[in-house]
Write a protein that holds these residues in place. Structure first.
Motif, PDB file in Angstrom:
ATOM      1  N   GLU A  38      -4.721  -5.950 -14.339  1.00  0.00           N
ATOM      2  CA  GLU A  38      -5.854  -5.033 -14.497  1.00  0.00           C
ATOM      3  C   GLU A  38      -6.040  -4.597 -15.952  1.00  0.00           C
ATOM      4  O   GLU A  38      -7.061  -4.018 -16.303  1.00  0.00           O
ATOM      5  CB  GLU A  38      -5.679  -3.806 -13.592  1.00  0.00           C
ATOM      6  CG  GLU A  38      -5.589  -4.126 -12.098  1.00  0.00           C
ATOM      7  CD  GLU A  38      -6.916  -4.551 -11.483  1.00  0.00           C
ATOM      8  OE1 GLU A  38      -7.904  -4.754 -12.230  1.00  0.00           O
ATOM      9  OE2 GLU A  38      -6.968  -4.700 -10.256  1.00  0.00           O
ATOM     10  N   GLN A  80       0.835  -1.203   0.000  1.00  0.00           N
ATOM     11  CA  GLN A  80       0.000   0.000   0.000  1.00  0.00           C
ATOM     12  C   GLN A  80       0.872   1.255   0.000  1.00  0.00           C
ATOM     13  O   GLN A  80       0.520   2.268  -0.602  1.00  0.00           O
ATOM     14  CB  GLN A  80      -0.910  -0.007   1.226  1.00  0.00           C
ATOM     15  CG  GLN A  80      -1.723   1.257   1.415  1.00  0.00           C
ATOM     16  CD  GLN A  80      -2.652   1.154   2.615  1.00  0.00           C
ATOM     17  OE1 GLN A  80      -3.520   0.299   2.668  1.00  0.00           O
ATOM     18  NE2 GLN A  80      -2.466   2.034   3.587  1.00  0.00           N
ATOM     19  N   SER A  97      -2.085  -2.486  -9.198  1.00  0.00           N
ATOM     20  CA  SER A  97      -3.324  -1.950  -8.640  1.00  0.00           C
ATOM     21  C   SER A  97      -3.863  -0.884  -9.585  1.00  0.00           C
ATOM     22  O   SER A  97      -3.179  -0.476 -10.529  1.00  0.00           O
ATOM     23  CB  SER A  97      -3.086  -1.349  -7.248  1.00  0.00           C
ATOM     24  OG  SER A  97      -2.274  -0.181  -7.338  1.00  0.00           O
ATOM     25  N   ASP A 129      -6.984  -5.816  -3.147  1.00  0.00           N
ATOM     26  CA  ASP A 129      -6.864  -6.124  -4.582  1.00  0.00           C
ATOM     27  C   ASP A 129      -5.586  -5.486  -5.134  1.00  0.00           C
ATOM     28  O   ASP A 129      -5.640  -4.389  -5.664  1.00  0.00           O
ATOM     29  CB  ASP A 129      -8.108  -5.604  -5.312  1.00  0.00           C
ATOM     30  CG  ASP A 129      -8.127  -5.965  -6.789  1.00  0.00           C
ATOM     31  OD1 ASP A 129      -7.317  -6.816  -7.210  1.00  0.00           O
ATOM     32  OD2 ASP A 129      -8.946  -5.392  -7.521  1.00  0.00           O
ATOM     33  N   ASN A 130      -4.400  -6.112  -5.058  1.00  0.00           N
ATOM     34  CA  ASN A 130      -4.328  -7.477  -4.574  1.00  0.00           C
ATOM     35  C   ASN A 130      -3.099  -7.635  -3.664  1.00  0.00           C
ATOM     36  O   ASN A 130      -2.371  -8.603  -3.772  1.00  0.00           O
ATOM     37  CB  ASN A 130      -4.273  -8.443  -5.769  1.00  0.00           C
ATOM     38  CG  ASN A 130      -4.309  -9.890  -5.373  1.00  0.00           C
ATOM     39  OD1 ASN A 130      -4.916 -10.283  -4.399  1.00  0.00           O
ATOM     40  ND2 ASN A 130      -3.588 -10.690  -6.111  1.00  0.00           N
ATOM     41  N   GLY A 159      -4.653  -0.571  -3.265  1.00  0.00           N
ATOM     42  CA  GLY A 159      -4.769  -1.983  -3.640  1.00  0.00           C
ATOM     43  C   GLY A 159      -4.400  -2.942  -2.529  1.00  0.00           C
ATOM     44  O   GLY A 159      -3.715  -3.936  -2.767  1.00  0.00           O
ATOM     45  N   HIS A 192     -10.882  -0.951  -6.585  1.00  0.00           N
ATOM     46  CA  HIS A 192     -10.444  -0.010  -7.626  1.00  0.00           C
ATOM     47  C   HIS A 192     -10.662   1.441  -7.202  1.00  0.00           C
ATOM     48  O   HIS A 192     -11.011   2.292  -8.011  1.00  0.00           O
ATOM     49  CB  HIS A 192     -11.155  -0.294  -8.961  1.00  0.00           C
ATOM     50  CG  HIS A 192     -10.864  -1.660  -9.506  1.00  0.00           C
ATOM     51  ND1 HIS A 192     -11.627  -2.244 -10.500  1.00  0.00           N
ATOM     52  CD2 HIS A 192      -9.886  -2.550  -9.207  1.00  0.00           C
ATOM     53  CE1 HIS A 192     -11.135  -3.442 -10.775  1.00  0.00           C
ATOM     54  NE2 HIS A 192     -10.078  -3.650 -10.001  1.00  0.00           N
TER      55      HIS A 192
END
Length: 267
Positions: free
Chosen positions: A145, A15, A95, A112-113, A109, A255
């Protein structure tokens, strides 16, 4: 033993790159997909403790005439037996925000993920502490993605090289959150006797032996309606593949900037 502390730390680190969007920066430290892939590469080396061969699998993403060089990060745990088939565990590390082409806006994200990558790294750490008959491959995929460009490139390239894959498992959005059922959905397409369904039933059988309190919910479908993960690239190549995902999704935290680490149930 699986470390919950490692899982929390991994998700928070991922993150912390602000965004891992396919079109984000690659030349800055601590920011963007370039920093993320370098960190994943080094983390595979660290957790493998000499047992993992870690490589970069490069491929181009062409967006309106601009080429973005992307990388799948591949860690291989060589089997000791003679069987040529490989077991692959995968998770995409890119992401996105609401706009899939936005390479600068905050796209944490975590679920995910980041959740799938955390599980991938921790699984690699645990499994590489001992020997296995079959070769196991751990792959952090890029550009999932963008219609699975990373896994499509990988499986096409490896099959051309003569690699044989016996099974593929994609961990995608597995973080859950407090209050929803402590279980995961396992997507595999029928008919009932198909190789993906047989793989799913085998995973369910083994899971019930070791962790009956955390069940699989076997779903006879390729994926959720209108959605996909990297396992689809393997299914299309004729390889038994399944997707593991949390029991109930929260679409308000996908998202967008709400997909942050504190909403995950690390238990």
């Amino acid at each position: 033993l699986v470390s919950q502390q490692n899982l929390v730390g991994y998700v928070q680190t991922l993150q912390g790159f602000n965004t891992r969007n396919t079109y984000s920066v690659t030349d800055q430290e601590g920011l963007g997909i370039g920093a993320a892939r370098r960190w994943i590469f080094n983390e595979f080396i660290r957790v493998g403790n000499g047992g993992l061969l870690v490589e970069v699998d490069e491929f181009p993403v062409n967006q309106a005439g601009v080429v973005y060089n992307q990388q799948n990060i591949v860690a291989t745990l060589q089997g000791t037996g003679s069987h040529p088939g490989v077991i692959l565990i995968g998770a995409h590390y890119d992401s996105r925000s609401i706009d899939p082409l936005n390479g600068s806006s905050f796209a944490p994200g975590a679920n995910d993920n980041g959740s799938g990558v955390a599980a991938l790294l921790e699984t690699a750490r645990v499994l590489s502490s001992r020997e296995w008959n079959q070769t196991i491959m751990f792959v952090a995929f890029a550009a999932e993605e963008q219609n699975r460009m990373g896994s499509n490139h990988f499986v096409t390239d490896r099959q051309l090289q003569g690699w044989r894959f016996d099974a593929m498992m994609s961990a995608d959005i597995i973080g859950g959150r407090p209050g929803i059922p402590q279980s995961v959905r396992l997507f595999s397409p029928g008919p009932e006797g198909s190789p993906p369904r047989q793989l799913a039933r085998y995973m369910n059988f083994v899971g019930n032996l070791y962790l009956p309190q955390f069940p699989y919910d076997l779903i006879d479908a390729e994926d959720r309606d209108g959605r996909y993960s990297d396992h689809v690239s393997f299914l299309q190549a004729g390889i038994p593949a399944v997707r593991v995902t949390e029991s109930q999704e929260d679409h308000t935290r996908q998202h967008n900037s709400n997909d942050t680490a504190e909403w995950i149930d690390y238990n």
